[in-house]
Scaffold this active site. Structure first.
Site, PDB file in Angstrom:
ATOM      1  CB  SER A 161       5.680   1.002  -5.821  1.00 52.22           C
ATOM      2  OG  SER A 161       6.617   1.859  -5.470  1.00 52.22           O
ATOM      3  CE1 TYR A 187       9.582  -3.278  -3.586  1.00 51.84           C
ATOM      4  CE2 TYR A 187       9.338  -1.005  -4.455  1.00 51.84           C
ATOM      5  CZ  TYR A 187       8.789  -1.966  -3.667  1.00 51.84           C
ATOM      6  OH  TYR A 187       7.580  -1.683  -3.249  1.00 51.84           O
TER       7      TYR A 187
END
Length: 320
Positions: A161, A187
């Site tokens: 990501s 994350y």
């Protein structure tokens, strides 16, 4: 004279869909595993691969949801339980796999709104997004090597990501035992780890005919956002408003995973980070995300860091 290799390009773009990438591609005889295939990008990736003739295993936590997706797939598909945060579940899955494996799509991911830990005490996002996939790939190495012999190569696709640009790997406190917990940083660390895995896996396994690449699917509204805190939602809205990303359809979001899985440009070349179906350009670690929404930070591709992370990950799994 520059020693940098030119970036790998493909005919596809940010608006291409998985079906576009697979048009005219015959995957008959290809065995593939897609983690997190019970919804979102994983489900579309599995659907697209099976539609091209691949025998796809949907590796999911929720068997009922996985079977519902499998029921919509026009092609050979099976469902198997896999909880990436549970080492026993991962081992059970890898032990049950027999025969060659040609494609491993490490797609599953979790986002938490606060600090959660596994039974080992590991921070859940790092444990699921990185360590679980790491253990899965290592456990399936021999099957992938067989797949490489069978078809002249095997591939691993690691889904990352743009969040990776927010954090490198904090080896001094991987599991937020001392620093204040920030779910966005946790994350981000796990997404950087996804990319570093592909770098080191390729270095170690290319001689076995196995290559690994990392993809950024882009902004896609999926179940991944269901646990977002108000702060995380506000950050996402701000990024969209700043033009850092534009929402894609699920079919478009799966396209870059499919490119890494089947495009000839990546058949024997690994350790790359793909964005919008192309190899992304590398930016310094202090680069601003808003200025480089399609770049990849140096810390996500650094060979020395990748090697260290592999060693640390192996030690964690061996000693837990």
């Amino acid at each position: 004279m520059s020693t940098h290799q030119p970036l790998i390009t493909t005919p596809f773009t940010s608006t291409s869909t998985a079906a576009d990438v697979l048009r005219g591609v015959d995957l008959s005889g290809v065995r593939a595993i897609v983690t997190g295939a019970s919804s979102g990008i994983g489900a579309e990736t599995a659907r697209a691969l099976a539609g091209a003739g691949a025998e796809v295993t949907l590796a999911v936590r929720n068997i009922t949801a996985g079977e519902a997706v499998a029921g919509t797939i026009a092609g050979p598909a099976r469902v198997a339980r896999l909880d990436l945060a549970d080492r026993v579940s991962v081992t059970r899955f890898t032990d049950a796999w027999h025969g060659p494996l040609h494609l491993l799509i490490n797609n599953a991911g979790v986002v938490t709104g606060g600090l959660e830990r596994t039974r080992e005490g590991w921070e859940l996002q790092f444990a699921t997004n990185h360590l679980g996939h790491f253990a899965l790939a290592v456990g399936l190495h021999d099957a992938l090597a067989l797949g490489a012999i069978d078809r002249g190569g095997a591939r691993i696709v690691s889904v990352s990501s743009t969040a990776h640009m927010r954090s490198g790997i904090d080896f001094g406190d991987l599991h937020f035992e001392r620093r204040r917990y920030d779910p966005q940083l946790a994350y981000a660390q796990s997404k950087t780890a996804n990319s570093l895995f592909a770098v080191e896996a390729t270095r170690r396994w290319a001689s076995d005919g196995i290559v690994a690449n990392t993809v950024n699917p882009g902004g896609v509204a999926t179940g991944l956002q269901r646990n977002f805190t108000p702060q995380q939602k506000a950050s996402l809205d701000a990024a969209e408003a700043a033009g850092i990303f534009t929402y894609k359809t699920v079919e478009q979001g799966a396209a870059t995973s499919i490119v890494a899985a089947v495009a000839p440009e990546f058949a024997h070349s690994g350790g790359h980070y793909l964005d919008d179906a192309q190899e992304a350009y590398t930016v310094p670690n202090d680069a601003d995300l808003a200025q480089h929404p399609h770049g990849v930070k140096e810390w996500a591709l650094d060979p020395a860091t990748a090697k260290r992370l592999w060693t640390v990950s192996t030690e964690l799994l061996d000693t837990a």
